[in-house]
Design an enzyme around this catalytic site. Structure first.
Site, PDB file in Angstrom:
ATOM      1  N   ARG A 268      -1.819  -1.122  -3.794  1.00 21.38           N
ATOM      2  CA  ARG A 268      -3.291  -0.011  -3.476  1.00 21.38           C
ATOM      3  C   ARG A 268      -2.165   1.065  -2.896  1.00 21.38           C
ATOM      4  O   ARG A 268      -1.951   1.549  -2.059  1.00 21.38           O
ATOM      5  CB  ARG A 268      -3.916  -1.067  -2.387  1.00 21.38           C
ATOM      6  CG  ARG A 268      -5.743   0.030  -1.718  1.00 21.38           C
ATOM      7  CD  ARG A 268      -6.828  -0.164  -0.965  1.00 21.38           C
ATOM      8  NE  ARG A 268      -6.714  -1.568  -1.733  1.00 21.38           N
ATOM      9  CZ  ARG A 268      -7.766  -1.615  -2.813  1.00 21.38           C
ATOM     10  NH1 ARG A 268      -8.401   0.174  -3.382  1.00 21.38           N
ATOM     11  NH2 ARG A 268      -8.580  -2.413  -3.278  1.00 21.38           N
TER      12      ARG A 268
ATOM     13  N   CYS B 260      -3.670 -11.066  11.778  1.00 20.51           N
ATOM     14  CA  CYS B 260      -2.406 -10.968  11.633  1.00 20.51           C
ATOM     15  C   CYS B 260      -1.839 -12.120  11.203  1.00 20.51           C
ATOM     16  O   CYS B 260      -0.600 -11.952  10.491  1.00 20.51           O
ATOM     17  CB  CYS B 260      -1.531 -10.568  13.171  1.00 20.51           C
ATOM     18  SG  CYS B 260      -2.164  -8.892  14.154  1.00 20.51           S
TER      19      CYS B 260
ATOM     20  N   MET C 292     -11.548   1.199  15.128  1.00 22.78           N
ATOM     21  CA  MET C 292     -10.386   1.518  14.923  1.00 22.78           C
ATOM     22  C   MET C 292      -9.876   2.826  15.882  1.00 22.78           C
ATOM     23  O   MET C 292      -9.958   3.502  14.970  1.00 22.78           O
ATOM     24  CB  MET C 292      -9.290   0.428  14.076  1.00 22.78           C
ATOM     25  CG  MET C 292      -9.150  -0.758  13.441  1.00 22.78           C
ATOM     26  SD  MET C 292      -8.919  -1.032  12.639  1.00 22.78           S
ATOM     27  CE  MET C 292      -8.959  -0.405  10.991  1.00 22.78           C
TER      28      MET C 292
ATOM     29  N   ASP D 165     -23.278  27.126  17.415  1.00 27.70           N
ATOM     30  CA  ASP D 165     -21.957  27.024  16.987  1.00 27.70           C
ATOM     31  C   ASP D 165     -21.757  27.421  15.432  1.00 27.70           C
ATOM     32  O   ASP D 165     -21.389  27.725  15.177  1.00 27.70           O
ATOM     33  CB  ASP D 165     -21.750  25.828  17.293  1.00 27.70           C
ATOM     34  CG  ASP D 165     -20.112  25.623  16.735  1.00 27.70           C
ATOM     35  OD1 ASP D 165     -19.179  26.253  17.164  1.00 27.70           O
ATOM     36  OD2 ASP D 165     -20.351  25.531  16.113  1.00 27.70           O
TER      37      ASP D 165
ATOM     38  N   ARG E 148       1.471  -1.252  -0.263  1.00 30.44           N
ATOM     39  CA  ARG E 148       0.249   0.051   0.703  1.00 30.44           C
ATOM     40  C   ARG E 148       1.164   0.935  -0.529  1.00 30.44           C
ATOM     41  O   ARG E 148       1.836   1.572   1.300  1.00 30.44           O
ATOM     42  CB  ARG E 148      -0.970  -0.033   1.020  1.00 30.44           C
ATOM     43  CG  ARG E 148      -1.921  -1.382   1.822  1.00 30.44           C
ATOM     44  CD  ARG E 148      -2.464  -1.561   2.461  1.00 30.44           C
ATOM     45  NE  ARG E 148      -3.621  -0.146   2.649  1.00 30.44           N
ATOM     46  CZ  ARG E 148      -4.774  -0.428   3.177  1.00 30.44           C
ATOM     47  NH1 ARG E 148      -5.506  -1.350   2.140  1.00 30.44           N
ATOM     48  NH2 ARG E 148      -5.368   0.945   3.088  1.00 30.44           N
TER      49      ARG E 148
ATOM     50  N   THR F 224      -8.201   3.479  -2.945  1.00 30.17           N
ATOM     51  CA  THR F 224      -9.205   3.279  -1.629  1.00 30.17           C
ATOM     52  C   THR F 224      -8.937   5.464  -2.002  1.00 30.17           C
ATOM     53  O   THR F 224      -8.167   5.938  -1.348  1.00 30.17           O
ATOM     54  CB  THR F 224      -9.062   3.506  -0.575  1.00 30.17           C
ATOM     55  OG1 THR F 224      -7.989   1.561  -0.282  1.00 30.17           O
ATOM     56  CG2 THR F 224      -9.540   3.872   0.843  1.00 30.17           C
TER      57      THR F 224
ATOM     58  N   CYS G  35       3.357  -3.217   9.578  1.00 34.32           N
ATOM     59  CA  CYS G  35       2.219  -3.045  10.561  1.00 34.32           C
ATOM     60  C   CYS G  35       1.151  -1.730  10.791  1.00 34.32           C
ATOM     61  O   CYS G  35       1.994  -0.569  11.080  1.00 34.32           O
ATOM     62  CB  CYS G  35       2.401  -4.408  12.029  1.00 34.32           C
ATOM     63  SG  CYS G  35       0.916  -4.542  12.770  1.00 34.32           S
TER      64      CYS G  35
ATOM     65  N   ARG H 185       3.392  -1.335   3.632  1.00 34.41           N
ATOM     66  CA  ARG H 185       2.755  -0.128   3.887  1.00 34.41           C
ATOM     67  C   ARG H 185       3.688   1.442   3.672  1.00 34.41           C
ATOM     68  O   ARG H 185       4.739   1.023   3.898  1.00 34.41           O
ATOM     69  CB  ARG H 185       2.079   0.792   5.027  1.00 34.41           C
ATOM     70  CG  ARG H 185       0.707  -0.271   4.795  1.00 34.41           C
ATOM     71  CD  ARG H 185      -0.508   0.351   5.823  1.00 34.41           C
ATOM     72  NE  ARG H 185      -1.252  -0.702   6.615  1.00 34.41           N
ATOM     73  CZ  ARG H 185      -1.145  -1.901   6.602  1.00 34.41           C
ATOM     74  NH1 ARG H 185      -0.310  -2.597   7.080  1.00 34.41           N
ATOM     75  NH2 ARG H 185      -2.624  -2.407   6.286  1.00 34.41           N
TER      76      ARG H 185
ATOM     77  N   TYR I 152     -13.747  10.046  12.714  1.00 31.63           N
ATOM     78  CA  TYR I 152     -12.861   9.506  13.562  1.00 31.63           C
ATOM     79  C   TYR I 152     -11.614   9.269  13.366  1.00 31.63           C
ATOM     80  O   TYR I 152     -10.778   7.972  13.332  1.00 31.63           O
ATOM     81  CB  TYR I 152     -13.289   7.950  13.017  1.00 31.63           C
ATOM     82  CG  TYR I 152     -14.216   8.045  11.272  1.00 31.63           C
ATOM     83  CD1 TYR I 152     -13.094   7.105  10.569  1.00 31.63           C
ATOM     84  CD2 TYR I 152     -14.954   8.118  10.667  1.00 31.63           C
ATOM     85  CE1 TYR I 152     -12.499   6.971   9.326  1.00 31.63           C
ATOM     86  CE2 TYR I 152     -15.337   7.897   9.601  1.00 31.63           C
ATOM     87  CZ  TYR I 152     -14.207   7.273   8.821  1.00 31.63           C
ATOM     88  OH  TYR I 152     -14.447   6.665   7.025  1.00 31.63           O
TER      89      TYR I 152
END
Length: 620
Positions: free
Chosen positions: A123, A312, A249, A590, A73, A154, A329, A319, A86
């Site tokens: 990717r 895993c 996550m 706001d 990636r 992606t 990782c 990456r 998130y």
């Protein structure tokens, strides 16, 4: 009636469209009434050559546990045109200076090296990769690498419809599109930007160009979008989508909390209640997804169980970050700068030794992360977003999950220009809310479902003792363990005095930040569900229903907020209703504060409550 011309248009497109099988080879779509033909892969000299000349896998990309890393990636940029809650804070993140980012030539040099050693899938990610100006050229040059079977991307989908034809011609094989909600107003709330229509156009364009399946990534967050699981799955009935539900996550800056995570098993149970025939598909080697299919549906559903059931042991991913660091990782902190060695003139052999050493240090798994998630958080009954945003007196579009699937079932979307016109037309198949009233509308801007008949009110017995203080005068939570469960309902209200200028902008929905009424309504619903986290001694209450109503008061240039909460349990929901009304009022402040600082929040009060041992209350 409005759907008939759309249906005819879909049928016309269907007769001339093409789709692709899972290998990416194009196959023709049979004409209506013709017998379907088996999907035959278009002969590919490149694939045949790769099969016949497969080389032994590189030792440099094999770790000490025997895992072969054939999937790379590459992040093309740190920039993103959204601000997903998130993922990053609203103000964004500090960006690396451009001089420290990988150049196009450096990206291709590293890609060439990894492919030579056995990587067969790349990717492209970000940030948002489609904001990089030369992304099409990068895909085209990657496509020339002998040995590379798959080039994926992606994307958040904002720029996809515009760029996808060029990307496909350049050699793009697969597409993953991030979409966490099917509700336009909630989309703006999650990503802090507009763009829902553009994402949907991107999905349609991918289907139109023959990508199959089109993967749709949905991060599921408790209290935000877990009530939309069934809506997402319903889309796979008539569309070649692989809807992938991703467990929430932790990442830096996203304020991760395990209570927000909805586990794979909980999601699966929800789906099986609606579709008991849901069947599991065989798992592909090194796949991160657990795939399922509903018999008769065109698409499928997958789960990325990064937290509850990690993968895993079969991980084959590496990456490269936008600034040239190699990560072995996703959850690990260890990084090695390939950029620095590349710019220092390292030879190919030296780079391979550095890569091999990093891969060799890869751990079996990151157990310390998954210890947090051994036990799934308790199930909390979801509060339907459809219920909380029921609207009267507005141009309310039909439900996405029913009308849209009906229109799309068995057919292909029309050309994007026509689709864009259709999407914005009066028959728009989405939940859409406007602050502009219809001519025959009630003057209330946002109104919930019809209220239940008012219950007779009685005197509320008072107490001369503070219930949250113990005998020593210390703060304490009330023990409700011995109280019976009863139906509890509470209504609270608040008023926001906007002044004439801000009031007019809200009334006409002309604020630059977006629809203030919808945002305030969302905030009120969210606050009701989070009351126990905001008010220290409140019990957690599993709410069965929340309604937030906003009414425009032209005489006072004000918005009146009315929040109603319902639950069955041993304790009341007054605090949930009050918190909901107060936070909705704060959200409205706001949204309008850039226009006027002379806004007053007033009259936050309990209007009524029913249920419980102390009797009912109704403010006269």
């Amino acid at each position: 009636m409005a759907s008939q011309p759309v249906s005819r248009m879909l049928r016309r497109v269907l007769r001339s469209s093409v789709r692709s099988c899972s290998s990416g080879a194009l196959v023709t779509q049979p004409h209506p009434g013709e017998p379907s033909q088996p999907a035959v892969e278009v002969p590919s000299g490149r694939r045949r050559f790769l099969r016949e000349h497969a080389a032994p896998f590189s030792a440099f990309l094999t770790d000490s546990f025997g895992r072969r890393h054939s999937y790379l990636r590459i992040s093309l940029t740190e920039k993103c045109n959204l601000r997903c809650q998130y993922c990053m804070p609203e103000e964004g993140v500090p960006l690396t200076p451009k001089a420290d980012l990988l150049t196009t030539e450096e990206i291709l040099t590293l890609a060439r090296l990894f492919v030579k050693e056995g990587v067969d899938k790349i990717r492209l990610t970000g940030g948002e990769p489609l904001v990089r100006p030369d992304v099409v050229d990068i895909v085209a040059q990657l496509h020339q690498l002998e040995g590379l079977r798959t080039i994926g991307i992606t994307t958040n989908g904002i720029n996809l419809a515009r760029l996808l034809p060029q990307l496909q011609e350049a050699g793009l094989s697969t597409i993953n599109i991030s979409l966490d909600t099917l509700v336009p107003a909630k989309f703006e709330f999650i990503v802090r930007r507009k763009g829902f229509r553009k994402v949907m156009e991107g999905i349609h364009k991918a289907i139109e160009l023959g990508y199959s399946p089109v993967k749709v990534n949905c991060v599921v967050m408790r209290g935000l979008n877990e009530d939309e699981l069934l809506d997402f799955v319903a889309l796979t009935e008539g569309l070649p989508l692989d809807v992938r539900f991703i467990e929430y996550m932790p990442f830096d800056g996203n304020k991760w909390n395990f209570k927000k995570m909805v586990s794979y098993k909980e999601m699966l149970d929800t789906l099986r209640q609606q579709w008991p025939e849901l069947e599991k598909l065989p798992e592909e080697e090194s796949s991160t997804a657990k795939a399922f299919k509903i018999p008769g549906f065109r698409g499928r559903v997958s789960f990325i169980t990064s937290m509850s059931e990690h993968f895993c042991g079969t991980c084959n991913r590496l990456r490269i970050t936008a600034d040239g660091n190699l990560k072995v990782c996703l959850f690990g902190n260890s990084e090695v700068s390939l950029r620095d060695h590349l710019r220092a003139g390292a030879s190919e052999e030296e780079l391979l030794r550095i890569i091999g050493a990093a891969v060799g240090r890869k751990k079996r798994q990151h157990a310390e992360l998954f210890l947090m998630c051994q036990d799934s958080p308790p199930a909390i009954p979801s509060i339907s977003f459809r219920d909380s945003l029921h609207v009267q007196g507005l141009r309310h579009r039909v439900s996405f999950s029913s009308q849209t699937v009906t229109l799309w079932k068995g057919g292909w979307p029309p050309q994007i220009p026509r689709l864009a016109q259709w999407w914005l037309a009066s028959g728009l198949p989405q939940r859409h809310y406007s602050s502009h009233l219809d001519s025959d509308a009630n003057p209330k801007c946002l109104s919930p479902e019809p209220r239940a008949p008012a219950t007779p009110s009685g005197p509320l017995p008072t107490s001369d003792q503070l219930t949250h203080v113990d005998r020593e005068g210390q703060a304490a939570m009330v023990d409700v363990g011995g109280k019976p469960d009863t139906e509890r309902v509470a209504v609270a209200s608040a008023m926001v005095l906007l002044g004439p200028v801000a009031y007019k902008l809200v009334q006409e929905n002309q604020l630059k930040k977006g629809d203030a009424l919808v945002v305030a309504q969302l905030a009120g619903v969210q606050a009701a569900k989070l009351t126990s986290q905001l008010i220290p001694l409140c019990h957690h209450v599993a709410l069965s229903h929340v309604q937030v109503q906003l009414e425009l008061d032209s005489t006072r240039h004000a918005v009146v907020v009315r929040a109603s909460c319902r639950a069955r349990g041993p304790t009341g929901v007054e605090m949930e209703a009050l918190t909901s009304a107060a936070v909705a009022a704060l959200a409205l402040y706001d949204m309008c504060k850039a226009v006027s600082r002379d806004i007053v929040l007033a009259e936050i009060k309990l209007v009524s409550k029913t249920g419980g041992q102390r009797g009912d209350f109704h403010r006269t």
